[in-house]
Design an enzyme around this catalytic site. Structure first.
Site, PDB file in Angstrom:
ATOM      1  CB  ALA A  67      -0.879  -0.017   1.237  1.00  0.00           C
ATOM      2  N   GLY A 112       0.651  -4.990   0.808  1.00  0.00           N
ATOM      3  CA  GLY A 112      -0.525  -5.028  -0.067  1.00  0.00           C
ATOM      4  C   GLY A 112      -0.237  -5.654  -1.424  1.00  0.00           C
ATOM      5  CD  GLU A 115      -2.309  -7.564   2.664  1.00  0.00           C
ATOM      6  OE1 GLU A 115      -1.958  -6.402   2.332  1.00  0.00           O
ATOM      7  OE2 GLU A 115      -2.940  -7.803   3.696  1.00  0.00           O
ATOM      8  CD  GLU A 135       1.705  -5.707   5.647  1.00  0.00           C
ATOM      9  OE1 GLU A 135       2.519  -6.607   5.952  1.00  0.00           O
ATOM     10  OE2 GLU A 135       0.946  -5.770   4.675  1.00  0.00           O
TER      11      GLU A 135
HETATM   12  N1  CO8 Z   1       4.658   3.189  -0.558  1.00  0.00           N
HETATM   13  C1  CO8 Z   1       5.089   4.357  -1.085  1.00  0.00           C
HETATM   14  N2  CO8 Z   1       6.286   4.511  -1.673  1.00  0.00           N
HETATM   15  C2  CO8 Z   1       7.077   3.423  -1.765  1.00  0.00           C
HETATM   16  C3  CO8 Z   1       6.694   2.169  -1.262  1.00  0.00           C
HETATM   17  C4  CO8 Z   1       5.414   2.069  -0.622  1.00  0.00           C
HETATM   18  N3  CO8 Z   1       4.930   0.910  -0.154  1.00  0.00           N
HETATM   19  N4  CO8 Z   1       7.695   1.293  -1.472  1.00  0.00           N
HETATM   20  C5  CO8 Z   1       8.680   1.970  -2.110  1.00  0.00           C
HETATM   21  N5  CO8 Z   1       8.312   3.250  -2.276  1.00  0.00           N
HETATM   22  C6  CO8 Z   1       9.084   4.322  -2.915  1.00  0.00           C
HETATM   23  C7  CO8 Z   1      10.239   4.755  -2.043  1.00  0.00           C
HETATM   24  O1  CO8 Z   1       9.798   5.684  -1.057  1.00  0.00           O
HETATM   25  C8  CO8 Z   1      11.168   5.386  -3.071  1.00  0.00           C
HETATM   26  O2  CO8 Z   1      10.661   6.655  -3.383  1.00  0.00           O
HETATM   27  P1  CO8 Z   1      11.715   7.907  -3.555  1.00  0.00           P
HETATM   28  O3  CO8 Z   1      12.577   7.502  -4.736  1.00  0.00           O
HETATM   29  O4  CO8 Z   1      10.808   9.061  -3.860  1.00  0.00           O
HETATM   30  O5  CO8 Z   1      12.458   7.990  -2.291  1.00  0.00           O
HETATM   31  C9  CO8 Z   1      10.958   4.490  -4.303  1.00  0.00           C
HETATM   32  O6  CO8 Z   1       9.706   3.823  -4.085  1.00  0.00           O
HETATM   33  C10 CO8 Z   1      12.039   3.449  -4.455  1.00  0.00           C
HETATM   34  O7  CO8 Z   1      12.135   2.729  -3.252  1.00  0.00           O
HETATM   35  P2  CO8 Z   1      13.511   2.539  -2.435  1.00  0.00           P
HETATM   36  O8  CO8 Z   1      14.416   3.658  -2.708  1.00  0.00           O
HETATM   37  O9  CO8 Z   1      13.164   2.255  -1.019  1.00  0.00           O
HETATM   38  O10 CO8 Z   1      14.061   1.231  -3.160  1.00  0.00           O
HETATM   39  P3  CO8 Z   1      15.032   0.141  -2.530  1.00  0.00           P
HETATM   40  O11 CO8 Z   1      15.461  -0.728  -3.649  1.00  0.00           O
HETATM   41  O12 CO8 Z   1      16.056   0.740  -1.672  1.00  0.00           O
HETATM   42  O13 CO8 Z   1      14.069  -0.732  -1.563  1.00  0.00           O
HETATM   43  C11 CO8 Z   1      12.049  -1.892  -0.964  1.00  0.00           C
HETATM   44  C12 CO8 Z   1      13.001  -1.460  -2.090  1.00  0.00           C
HETATM   45  C13 CO8 Z   1      12.743  -2.933  -0.071  1.00  0.00           C
HETATM   46  C14 CO8 Z   1      10.825  -2.535  -1.605  1.00  0.00           C
HETATM   47  C15 CO8 Z   1      11.672  -0.659  -0.116  1.00  0.00           C
HETATM   48  O14 CO8 Z   1      11.194   0.342  -0.989  1.00  0.00           O
HETATM   49  C16 CO8 Z   1      10.588  -0.919   0.901  1.00  0.00           C
HETATM   50  O15 CO8 Z   1      10.870  -1.480   1.940  1.00  0.00           O
HETATM   51  N6  CO8 Z   1       9.348  -0.472   0.622  1.00  0.00           N
HETATM   52  C17 CO8 Z   1       8.248  -0.564   1.528  1.00  0.00           C
HETATM   53  C18 CO8 Z   1       7.715  -1.975   1.588  1.00  0.00           C
HETATM   54  C19 CO8 Z   1       6.602  -2.082   2.603  1.00  0.00           C
HETATM   55  O16 CO8 Z   1       6.771  -1.832   3.777  1.00  0.00           O
HETATM   56  N7  CO8 Z   1       5.396  -2.479   2.128  1.00  0.00           N
HETATM   57  C20 CO8 Z   1       4.251  -2.635   2.956  1.00  0.00           C
HETATM   58  C21 CO8 Z   1       3.489  -1.363   3.022  1.00  0.00           C
HETATM   59  S1  CO8 Z   1       2.160  -1.428   4.191  1.00  0.00           S
HETATM   60  C22 CO8 Z   1       0.966  -2.301   3.415  1.00  0.00           C
HETATM   61  O17 CO8 Z   1       1.085  -2.707   2.286  1.00  0.00           O
HETATM   62  C23 CO8 Z   1      -0.266  -2.547   4.199  1.00  0.00           C
HETATM   63  C24 CO8 Z   1      -1.417  -3.061   3.325  1.00  0.00           C
HETATM   64  C25 CO8 Z   1      -2.709  -2.967   4.077  1.00  0.00           C
HETATM   65  C26 CO8 Z   1      -3.071  -1.542   4.282  1.00  0.00           C
HETATM   66  C27 CO8 Z   1      -4.370  -1.443   5.028  1.00  0.00           C
HETATM   67  C28 CO8 Z   1      -4.907  -0.031   5.022  1.00  0.00           C
HETATM   68  C29 CO8 Z   1      -4.466   0.834   6.148  1.00  0.00           C
END
Ligand code: CO8
Length: 260
Positions: A67, A112, A115, A135
């Protein structure tokens, strides 16, 4: 509806949906969820002679990295609950879609994103795919069905571990655990998904939809899957395709199903 983040291409009866927010690793923001809701709730069911749907992510790095975390700040308990409910309702539209939906997982499928892949009927992983429910790192739990569907696919023991540790697993491990159907060379995910959809398209469409419905019933509260199987079996018997399938077998020829 104007689709901004989901690119849709329909070719030879297969709809390919590309989640296209590459700069945010295809994270699911509200707009993207609305587009998925519209496709699986309104547009998709109206497409004639649809063999199935493939969902994938734009670029080579991510399927969907979760998400959109930037939409989380300041979310109250009530708002969080509403967002989770909405996501779950949309993912149920995918799981209950009348034609098979395959996730072509080409990179990170996290939170997400994992999921979303689990709401699809089948999953093809590219060799670089990574799966996880991280998460807990954000002080959250999965909200789009992850705590339930992960158990359905890989069992409670490993699901509990992945949910508690936020560890990611690779494609081969996902295959070993039963989370995905196939692992393919990177870039071949859509080809493999199309191959499966073409194979399923040679079967009777009504029976295909009833199989998906009945298998899903196993996991639905208050549903008796055995009862559902009996009534779905009866419904299949009333179709022209059943007559055609049985006749073709006796005549030693390929069945020509029409979906009637
Ligand atoms: N949301 C928004 N932006 C994101 C997300 C995300 N989930 N994942 C990556 N991005 C963005 C980064 O912020 C970055 O943006 P910017 O270049 O502007 O800084 C860009 O994508 C590239 O990402 P990274 O620089 O972090 O890339 P890396 O190769 O270093 O890392 C990862 C890749 C490991 C995938 C890392 O980006 C990461 O850990 N991302 C988050 C993963 C995560 O925690 N996902 C779960 C999110 S919570 C969720 O899904 C809950 C679902 C249910 C919600 C229920 C409603 C409330």
């Amino acid at each position: 509806m104007q689709y901004e983040n989901v690119q849709i291409a329909i070719e030879h009866g297969i709809a390919t949906l590309v989640i296209s927010r590459e700069k945010a690793l295809n994270a699911l923001n509200r707009q993207t969820l609305s587009e998925l809701e519209h496709f699986f709730g309104e547009y998709g069911p109206e497409i004639e002679h649809l063999k199935g749907v493939i969902i994938t992510g734009a670029g080579e790095k991510a399927f969907v990295a979760g998400a959109d975390i930037t939409e989380f700040s300041g979310l109250s308990a009530t708002e969080g609950q509403a967002l989770a409910q909405r996501g779950q309702d949309i993912f149920f539209l995918i799981e209950r879609f009348h034609r098979p939906v395959i996730a072509a997982v080409n990179g990170f499928a996290l939170g997400g994103g994992c999921e979303l892949a689990m709401a699809c009927h089948l999953r093809i992983a590219g060799e670089k795919a990574r799966f996880g429910q991280p998460e807990v790192n954000l002080g959250l739990i999965p909200g789009y069905g992850g705590t339930q569907r992960l158990i359905q696919y890989i069992g409670k023991t490993k699901a509990m571990e992945l949910l508690l540790t936020a560890d990611l697993i690779g494609a081969e491990e996902a295959l070993r655990l039963g989370l995905v159907n196939y692992v393919v060379t990177a870039g071949e995910e859509i080809t493999k998904a199309k191959e499966l959809l073409e194979k399923i398209a040679t079967k009777a469409p009504f029976a295909v939809s009833k199989i998906m419905e009945t298998v899903n019933a196993y996991f639905e509260d208050g549903e008796d899957g055995f009862e559902r199987e009996v009534s779905a079996f009866g419904e299949c018997c009333g179709t022209e395709d059943f007559i055609e399938g049985a006749t073709a077998f006796v005549e030693k020829r390929k069945a020509n199903f029409t979906g009637k």
